[in-house]
Design a protein around this motif. Structure first.
Motif, mmCIF file in Angstrom:
data_model
loop_
_atom_site.group_PDB
_atom_site.id
_atom_site.type_symbol
_atom_site.label_atom_id
_atom_site.label_comp_id
_atom_site.label_asym_id
_atom_site.label_seq_id
_atom_site.Cartn_x
_atom_site.Cartn_y
_atom_site.Cartn_z
ATOM 1 N N ALA A 1 0.819 -1.219 0.000
ATOM 2 C CA ALA A 1 0.000 0.000 0.000
ATOM 3 C C ALA A 1 0.850 1.266 0.000
ATOM 4 O O ALA A 1 0.354 2.344 -0.320
ATOM 5 C CB ALA A 1 -0.928 0.006 1.210
ATOM 6 N N GLY A 2 2.117 1.126 0.402
ATOM 7 C CA GLY A 2 2.988 2.305 0.443
ATOM 8 C C GLY A 2 2.809 3.136 1.695
ATOM 9 O O GLY A 2 2.989 4.352 1.665
ATOM 10 N N CYS A 3 2.452 2.480 2.789
ATOM 11 C CA CYS A 3 2.278 3.189 4.052
ATOM 12 C C CYS A 3 3.037 2.446 5.151
ATOM 13 O O CYS A 3 3.731 1.481 4.885
ATOM 14 C CB CYS A 3 0.797 3.316 4.407
ATOM 15 S SG CYS A 3 -0.055 1.739 4.654
ATOM 16 N N SER A 4 2.885 2.888 6.390
ATOM 17 C CA SER A 4 3.594 2.249 7.504
ATOM 18 C C SER A 4 2.772 1.107 8.091
ATOM 19 O O SER A 4 1.559 1.026 7.895
ATOM 20 C CB SER A 4 3.869 3.278 8.597
ATOM 21 O OG SER A 4 2.664 3.646 9.242
ATOM 22 N N LYS A 5 3.470 0.239 8.841
ATOM 23 C CA LYS A 5 2.779 -0.842 9.545
ATOM 24 C C LYS A 5 1.781 -0.268 10.548
ATOM 25 O O LYS A 5 0.720 -0.835 10.758
ATOM 26 C CB LYS A 5 3.775 -1.724 10.297
ATOM 27 C CG LYS A 5 4.607 -2.625 9.454
ATOM 28 C CD LYS A 5 5.459 -3.491 10.379
ATOM 29 C CE LYS A 5 6.481 -4.280 9.651
ATOM 30 N NZ LYS A 5 7.286 -5.117 10.562
ATOM 31 N N GLY A 6 2.149 0.850 11.164
ATOM 32 C CA GLY A 6 1.254 1.506 12.123
ATOM 33 C C GLY A 6 -0.057 1.932 11.488
ATOM 34 O O GLY A 6 -1.125 1.793 12.077
ATOM 35 N N THR A 7 0.035 2.432 10.269
ATOM 36 C CA THR A 7 -1.176 2.836 9.548
ATOM 37 C C THR A 7 -2.045 1.617 9.273
ATOM 38 O O THR A 7 -3.262 1.652 9.481
ATOM 39 C CB THR A 7 -0.810 3.551 8.229
ATOM 40 O OG1 THR A 7 -0.046 4.723 8.533
ATOM 41 C CG2 THR A 7 -2.043 3.927 7.434
ATOM 42 N N VAL A 8 -1.424 0.531 8.838
ATOM 43 C CA VAL A 8 -2.166 -0.705 8.580
ATOM 44 C C VAL A 8 -2.818 -1.187 9.869
ATOM 45 O O VAL A 8 -4.006 -1.525 9.890
ATOM 46 C CB VAL A 8 -1.239 -1.805 8.001
ATOM 47 C CG1 VAL A 8 -1.961 -3.141 7.909
ATOM 48 C CG2 VAL A 8 -0.706 -1.390 6.647
ATOM 49 N N HIS A 9 -2.050 -1.193 10.959
ATOM 50 C CA HIS A 9 -2.574 -1.629 12.260
ATOM 51 C C HIS A 9 -3.786 -0.787 12.662
ATOM 52 O O HIS A 9 -4.819 -1.326 13.062
ATOM 53 C CB HIS A 9 -1.475 -1.523 13.324
ATOM 54 C CG HIS A 9 -1.937 -1.844 14.691
ATOM 55 N ND1 HIS A 9 -2.033 -3.134 15.160
ATOM 56 C CD2 HIS A 9 -2.369 -1.043 15.703
ATOM 57 C CE1 HIS A 9 -2.483 -3.107 16.400
ATOM 58 N NE2 HIS A 9 -2.697 -1.851 16.755
ATOM 59 N N ASN A 10 -3.650 0.524 12.553
ATOM 60 C CA ASN A 10 -4.753 1.421 12.941
ATOM 61 C C ASN A 10 -5.994 1.199 12.089
ATOM 62 O O ASN A 10 -7.114 1.181 12.599
ATOM 63 C CB ASN A 10 -4.311 2.884 12.848
ATOM 64 C CG ASN A 10 -3.348 3.264 13.946
ATOM 65 O OD1 ASN A 10 -3.243 2.592 14.976
ATOM 66 N ND2 ASN A 10 -2.610 4.333 13.738
ATOM 67 N N ILE A 11 -5.811 1.015 10.790
ATOM 68 C CA ILE A 11 -6.949 0.810 9.890
ATOM 69 C C ILE A 11 -7.641 -0.517 10.199
ATOM 70 O O ILE A 11 -8.861 -0.575 10.326
ATOM 71 C CB ILE A 11 -6.514 0.890 8.417
ATOM 72 C CG1 ILE A 11 -6.122 2.334 8.067
ATOM 73 C CG2 ILE A 11 -7.619 0.382 7.486
ATOM 74 C CD1 ILE A 11 -5.427 2.502 6.730
ATOM 75 N N LEU A 12 -6.862 -1.594 10.341
ATOM 76 C CA LEU A 12 -7.460 -2.908 10.556
ATOM 77 C C LEU A 12 -8.014 -3.083 11.971
ATOM 78 O O LEU A 12 -8.795 -3.994 12.215
ATOM 79 C CB LEU A 12 -6.459 -4.017 10.236
ATOM 80 C CG LEU A 12 -6.068 -4.113 8.766
ATOM 81 C CD1 LEU A 12 -5.086 -5.246 8.547
ATOM 82 C CD2 LEU A 12 -7.289 -4.287 7.872
ATOM 83 N N ASN A 13 -7.625 -2.198 12.872
ATOM 84 C CA ASN A 13 -8.183 -2.233 14.221
ATOM 85 C C ASN A 13 -9.212 -1.127 14.422
ATOM 86 O O ASN A 13 -9.627 -0.859 15.545
ATOM 87 C CB ASN A 13 -7.068 -2.162 15.263
ATOM 88 C CG ASN A 13 -6.307 -3.455 15.320
ATOM 89 O OD1 ASN A 13 -6.840 -4.471 15.724
ATOM 90 N ND2 ASN A 13 -5.067 -3.429 14.876
#
Length: 86
Positions: free
Chosen positions: A24-36
C-alpha cells in the motif's frame, strides 16, 4: 464493521501488516490502525487500499486452506482405495 475486520484479520497470514504496508505504500502503524478501526484511521487516504489488499490476502489464504483440505481428502481416498485393494 469491527466484526468484519476481525474475520478478515483471522484469515490473514503471519506478517500481514508488513506485507500490506509495503504494497500500500504506508507504515505498519497505519495498517494496524486501519485494521483495528482506530479513530485516527477514519480519514486515512490509505484506508481503501489497505482494506482492499487485506481482503484479497485473506481470500487467497482461505483458498489455499481449502485447496490443502481438498488435496488431503483426495489423497486419503486414494490411500484408502489402495489399501483396500491389497
Amino acid at each position: 464493521m469491527e466484526n468484519q475486520l476481525e474475520i478478515i484479520k483471522s484469515n490473514l497470514p503471519y506478517g500481514y501488516e508488513g506485507s500490506i504496508a509495503k504494497e500500500a505504500g504506508c507504515s505498519k502503524g497505519t495498517v494496524h490502525n486501519i485494521l483495528n478501526n482506530k479513530p485516527a484511521s477514519a480519514r486515512s487516504s490509505y484506508k481503501a487500499k489497505v482494506l482492499t489488499i487485506a481482503t484479497r490476502m485473506a481470500k487467497e489464504a482461505l483458498e489455499a486452506s481449502k485447496e490443502v483440505s481438498k488435496a488431503a481428502a483426495e489423497l486419503e481416498t486414494l490411500q484408502n482405495g489402495t489399501t483396500s485393494e491389497q
